[in-house]
Design a protein around this motif. Structure first.
Motif, PDB file in Angstrom:
ATOM      1  N   LEU A 100       0.835  -1.195   0.000  1.00 12.02           N
ATOM      2  CA  LEU A 100       0.000   0.000   0.000  1.00 12.02           C
ATOM      3  C   LEU A 100       0.872   1.247   0.000  1.00 12.02           C
ATOM      4  O   LEU A 100       2.006   1.221   0.447  1.00 12.02           O
ATOM      5  N   VAL A 399      -3.731 -10.174   3.816  1.00 12.70           N
ATOM      6  CA  VAL A 399      -3.378  -8.857   3.276  1.00 12.70           C
ATOM      7  C   VAL A 399      -2.772  -8.959   1.878  1.00 12.70           C
ATOM      8  O   VAL A 399      -3.164  -8.234   0.970  1.00 12.70           O
ATOM      9  N   VAL A 405      -7.290  -5.574   4.980  1.00 13.48           N
ATOM     10  CA  VAL A 405      -6.672  -5.351   6.277  1.00 13.48           C
ATOM     11  C   VAL A 405      -7.692  -5.449   7.400  1.00 13.48           C
ATOM     12  O   VAL A 405      -7.382  -5.926   8.498  1.00 13.48           O
ATOM     13  N   LYS A 419      -8.766   3.936   9.475  1.00 15.45           N
ATOM     14  CA  LYS A 419      -8.655   2.977   8.380  1.00 15.45           C
ATOM     15  C   LYS A 419      -7.331   3.126   7.629  1.00 15.45           C
ATOM     16  O   LYS A 419      -6.613   2.147   7.407  1.00 15.45           O
ATOM     17  N   LYS A 420      -7.005   4.347   7.235  1.00 11.03           N
ATOM     18  CA  LYS A 420      -5.787   4.557   6.448  1.00 11.03           C
ATOM     19  C   LYS A 420      -4.541   4.242   7.277  1.00 11.03           C
ATOM     20  O   LYS A 420      -3.580   3.648   6.774  1.00 11.03           O
ATOM     21  N   TYR A 423      -3.973   0.539   7.366  1.00  8.63           N
ATOM     22  CA  TYR A 423      -3.403   0.056   6.122  1.00  8.63           C
ATOM     23  C   TYR A 423      -1.903   0.334   6.075  1.00  8.63           C
ATOM     24  O   TYR A 423      -1.106  -0.534   5.694  1.00  8.63           O
ATOM     25  N   ASN A 427       1.117  -2.439   6.192  1.00 10.87           N
ATOM     26  CA  ASN A 427       2.086  -2.435   5.105  1.00 10.87           C
ATOM     27  C   ASN A 427       3.520  -2.421   5.630  1.00 10.87           C
ATOM     28  O   ASN A 427       4.359  -3.231   5.234  1.00 10.87           O
TER      29      ASN A 427
END
Length: 462
Positions: A100, A399, A405, A419-420, A423, A427
């Motif tokens: 990501l 993932v 995720v 949320k971000k 991620y 990652n």
């Protein structure tokens, strides 16, 4: 001589790479881009969003995955593109990792901020408060046991003093016990560090090694060595030691929050919020950065949730330096070869099979702990089905194969996380646990990403 890979309640003999004995090794596709295949670099860069790039740049060695672009930053460390062969899943398929995008940090840290977040590597000044957490420094490496025990930071306690401080190591003072021995709560005078009446003065944690425990004299001396030389806000402070006959005792600052392991996995323990989990990860990363970025790097070698201690504000500090090892001292050296020691589930698989130890072994362990923070699952859980026993493999399955995720996130969070940020954290954790050490980012890069995770205030929450 065997190697020690520590499990939950037992030690497993591993492989001594110095003896040459055979060791036991522990443990989908993408359409081609026509512009890339045809060598049309400018058009390929335009499609992928790179913007204007000088024509003198070498083209990437492998095609980039869509959505895998990192923003450039003067303090960031560019990483090679992972080899798809090194990331295999349970199903027998090999797949190019779909990493990501990582966010661009808001601003480059100033030299002052950088030194305060990682630690000032400067000669020690014993005239400063020896037990203050407001400064960081490293004393020169001692050459002998007598030099280790004569650290200006440490007090040599008598056994009688520590008996008095713990009410003769009574059961009511017991904080915990393990294969190494027992930890007691004791009390010392703040100014003189002499034994104080229980309940008065300053609380301390006193670790008394058992004579037949996992931790012998060498490990005890390693703790005295490293914690006697190193001072940083994200390393637990060692006030002193006691060496009396067969007795080996260490006196640490008391960490009222206990271990991260207790907060994540102890039944009926209150759940850690998303903000606190990230705070713990950042604090632990700062501790590792301090060790790795010193002039004489230190490899921690036993980074795990039980060795991350918390104070009342959930500031993280690394403890237990019994397995710490001096790292390579020259640029030509990439690793040191040593007997394999560590804890199952947190040990770098490459280190297990080769005995080659580097700071990237700590990076792997950090990735495992970061996954534990995200998922609320243990690194190795024998109660799970075969596919889910190993946390790293289970996360890769969800993932890398599915890009979902949210399926790995700890249900105790009840959806209350960014949320971000989740991620990005997933990652970076997967980069840390890449099979190939050269594809793992340095701790300075990891710290920079974690410190600049998107704010929950600006993004939607699950």
């Amino acid at each position: 001589m065997g190697n020690c890979i520590q499990k939950t309640n037992r030690v497993v003999l591993g492989f001594d790479h110095s003896s040459g004995n055979v060791s036991q090794k522990f443990s989908r596709g993408q359409k081609k881009d026509n512009n890339y295949e045809k060598g049309n670099l400018a058009e390929w860069q335009k499609q992928k969003g790179f913007g204007n790039v000088k024509k003198t740049m070498n083209p990437p060695q492998t095609p980039s995955v869509s959505g895998c672009l990192e923003n450039s930053h003067p303090k960031s460390h560019p990483l090679p593109t992972p080899n798809p062969i090194s990331n295999t899943c349970h199903r027998g398929h090999k797949k190019q990792p779909s990493f990501l995008p990582l966010p661009k940090p808001e601003a480059p840290p100033s030299k002052h901020e950088e030194s305060s977040s990682i630690g000032t590597l400067q000669p020690a000044e014993p005239s400063l408060s020896l037990y203050s957490s407001s400064f960081s420094c490293i004393l020169p490496m001692p050459m002998s046991e007598s030099e280790i025990l004569s650290s200006p930071y440490l007090k040599a306690f008598s056994l009688d003093e520590l008996r008095k401080a713990t009410a003769n190591f009574c059961e009511n003072s017991l904080l915990g016990e393990g294969g190494f021995g027992c930890v007691y709560k004791g009390w010392l005078d703040v100014e003189t560090l002499t034994a104080a009446r229980p309940g008065s003065g300053m609380p301390v944690a006193i670790k008394k090694l058992i004579h037949s425990g996992f931790q012998g004299h060498n490990e005890w001396l390693s703790e005295v060595n490293y914690l006697g030389r190193l001072r940083h806000q994200n390393l637990v402070k060692l006030f002193g030691y006691c060496l009396d006959g067969e007795d080996r005792i260490l006196v640490y600052e008391f960490m009222p929050g206990g271990s991260l392991e207790k907060h994540l996995f102890k039944r009926n323990s209150p759940s850690l919020s998303w903000a606190r989990r990230i705070k713990v990860a950042v604090g632990a990363a700062r501790g590792l950065c301090f060790l790795h970025e010193s002039k004489s790097p230190v490899i921690y070698r036993d980074f795990k949730t039980s060795n991350i201690l918390l104070d009342t504000e959930f500031n993280a500090k690394l403890s237990d330096f019994g397995l710490a090892k001096a790292g390579p001292t020259t640029e030509a050296q990439t690793h040191v070869t040593t007997r394999v020691m560590g804890t199952e589930g947190y040990c770098d698989p490459r280190y297990l099979t080769t005995g080659k130890l580097s700071v990237k072994c700590d990076v792997y362990s950090f990735g495992v702990v970061l996954l534990e923070l995200l998922t609320g699952r243990r690194a190795i859980d024998e109660t799970k089905c075969e596919e889910e026993k190993n946390l790293v493999n289970w996360v890769r399955l969800h993932v890398l194969d599915n890009g979902k995720v949210f399926r790995i996130m700890d249900t105790k969070l009840e959806g209350q996380y960014c949320k971000k940020s989740a991620y990005v954290a997933a990652n970076i954790a997967l980069r840390c646990v890449n099979h190939e050490q050269k594809y793992r980012p340095p701790m300075t890069y990891i710290l920079e990403i974690l410190e600049n995770l998107p704010s929950n205030k600006n993004l939607n929450i699950y």
